[in-house]
Design a protein around this motif. Structure first.
Motif, PDB file in Angstrom:
ATOM      1  N   LYS A 198       0.832  -1.209   0.000  1.00 43.14           N
ATOM      2  CA  LYS A 198       0.000   0.000   0.000  1.00 43.14           C
ATOM      3  C   LYS A 198       0.862   1.252   0.000  1.00 43.14           C
ATOM      4  O   LYS A 198       0.545   2.240  -0.667  1.00 43.14           O
ATOM      5  N   SER A 199       1.969   1.211   0.762  1.00 44.16           N
ATOM      6  CA  SER A 199       2.864   2.373   0.811  1.00 44.16           C
ATOM      7  C   SER A 199       3.517   2.641  -0.533  1.00 44.16           C
ATOM      8  O   SER A 199       3.959   3.759  -0.806  1.00 44.16           O
ATOM      9  N   GLU A 200       3.570   1.599  -1.366  1.00 44.87           N
ATOM     10  CA  GLU A 200       4.131   1.738  -2.714  1.00 44.87           C
ATOM     11  C   GLU A 200       3.072   2.132  -3.735  1.00 44.87           C
ATOM     12  O   GLU A 200       3.347   2.172  -4.941  1.00 44.87           O
ATOM     13  N   GLY A 201       1.847   2.372  -3.248  1.00 41.71           N
ATOM     14  CA  GLY A 201       0.789   2.841  -4.125  1.00 41.71           C
ATOM     15  C   GLY A 201      -0.078   1.758  -4.738  1.00 41.71           C
ATOM     16  O   GLY A 201      -0.896   2.038  -5.616  1.00 41.71           O
ATOM     17  N   ASP A 258      -3.130  -0.727  -4.914  1.00 44.53           N
ATOM     18  CA  ASP A 258      -4.500  -0.787  -4.394  1.00 44.53           C
ATOM     19  C   ASP A 258      -4.783  -2.207  -3.904  1.00 44.53           C
ATOM     20  O   ASP A 258      -5.003  -3.119  -4.709  1.00 44.53           O
TER      21      ASP A 258
END
Length: 384
Positions: free
Chosen positions: A25-28, A30
């Protein structure tokens, strides 16, 4: 190098998945996460206000190690009323639920002692047993029996080294609610052999069909049982870290000896909030449980749409434990679902050897997330 006892315990499968989800999630990416047993609701307002009032009034100091008297009384009152446990406040220790399990293991399990538990079951039981030097003895349960423990198999697993039986009803990960008749047989076995029972009842309020029965409510079993529960699941208070142990006074004294030398006491202002949770309005809890049942029914309908999946209808908690017919280890399937479908589930083997061929879905998520996540699962497995 870390201690041998630490090397011998398994890592938490649910926490490992959760950490990977957080990283992605921190890497974008979904991600739809069905991996954590955490209600998506916010703690009810009356409980939050009680906590804030406690803080504003300066209630920020140590409490008695056993917990504040008004909370111990509230726990005893609710446990007598809802579960039939014959207790009063002298039988209650306030502590986080997982801490209660860990302290009980340290208090009653010596190196080489055996502890019987169902397979599959929550992985932290094994960790607590091994940290105390004990040996977990798994009794397999079966999809065809809705994962209900067979008392005959429990008795067959008993040896001269058996010290404890751990029960979890409703169950994580299967949602199984152990029927009264089965619990009575296990109670009789425990009393006959003089074996203590640790009853984890953290999901006791979340029951849809049938009834929740506390094994300590059977005649003669209160003296032989340590019951642990808490506020995390039924009041959406996972981050508050508060629960309790209920047991005979001499057992509470023994467990509290460990508490007094570890965390000293539970958080003071959270204890005040817990009094409000147990004695204040219960409509929020009822509404959450009603919503969990609705979500369960949605998940079951969606699971049935996936070719090769089978699933028992869970009677409690907020998990489904689907069986799949693909020739893939559950850990590998969970990895594929996460990497390719961006949906997080927990592999069945995170809950014991007999969990292979299954995986756990937590439906403590919004309907939108449930429908999206199940659609992703269907798409990925259709290509396997």
């Amino acid at each position: 190098m870390v201690s041998k006892r630490l090397q011998e315990i398994p890592a938490s499968g649910t926490i490992a998945i959760s950490n990977l989800v957080s990283q992605m999630k921190s890497e974008g990416v979904d991600i739809v996460s069905f991996s954590m047993g955490e209600p998506d609701f916010t703690t009810p307002d009356n409980i939050i206000e009680a906590c804030c009032d406690s803080l504003r009034s300066g209630y920020t100091h140590y409490t008695p190690s056993l917990g504040i008297p008004e909370l111990r009384k509230a726990v005893a009152d609710v446990s007598r009323k809802e579960s039939g446990i014959p207790c009063d406040q002298s039988n209650v220790l306030i502590t986080p639920c997982k801490q209660a399990i860990f302290l009980t293991a340290l208090a009653y399990i010596d190196p080489g002692d055996e502890v019987i538990l169902s397979d599959p079951s929550w992985v932290s039981y094994e960790a607590c047993i091994r940290l105390a030097g004990g040996v977990p003895v798994y009794v397999p349960t079966y999809f065809e029996d809705k994962f209900v423990l067979d008392p005959a198999k429990v008795e067959a697993a008993i040896t001269p080294r058996t010290r404890m039986i751990i029960l979890n009803t409703p169950s994580n990960p299967t949602g199984c609610v152990i029927p009264r008749a089965v619990l009575k047989q296990i109670a009789d076995i425990a009393m006959t052999h003089g074996i203590k029972v640790l009853a984890d009842e953290i999901y006791s309020a979340i029951v849809y069909e049938g009834e929740h029965v506390s094994i300590s409510a059977f005649p003669g079993m209160f003296e032989n049982t340590i019951t642990v529960s808490g506020l995390s699941k039924s009041y959406a208070m996972t981050g508050w870290r508060l629960g309790w142990a209920i047991a005979p006074a001499e057992d509470i004294k023994a467990i509290n000896k460990l508490q007094s030398h570890s965390i000293s006491c539970a958080v003071s202002f959270v204890q005040k909030a817990a009094v409000e949770a147990l004695t204040g309005q219960q409509q929020s809890r009822a509404d959450m449980i009603k919503e969990f049942r609705r979500r369960r029914d949605i998940v079951m309908d969606l699971v049935e749409e996936i070719r090769g999946f089978e699933c028992n209808v869970p009677d409690g908690a907020f998990y489904v434990f689907p069986k799949y017919n693909r020739d893939i280890p559950s850990a590998k399937l969970a990895e594929i679902l996460l990497r390719e479908g961006h949906v997080a589930v927990t592999p069945g083997t995170a809950f014991g050897p007999h969990g292979e061929g299954f995986f756990r879905i937590s439906y403590a998520a919004s309907e939108e997330q449930i429908r999206e996540g199940m659609a992703r699962i269907k798409k990925v497995v259709s290509g396997l």
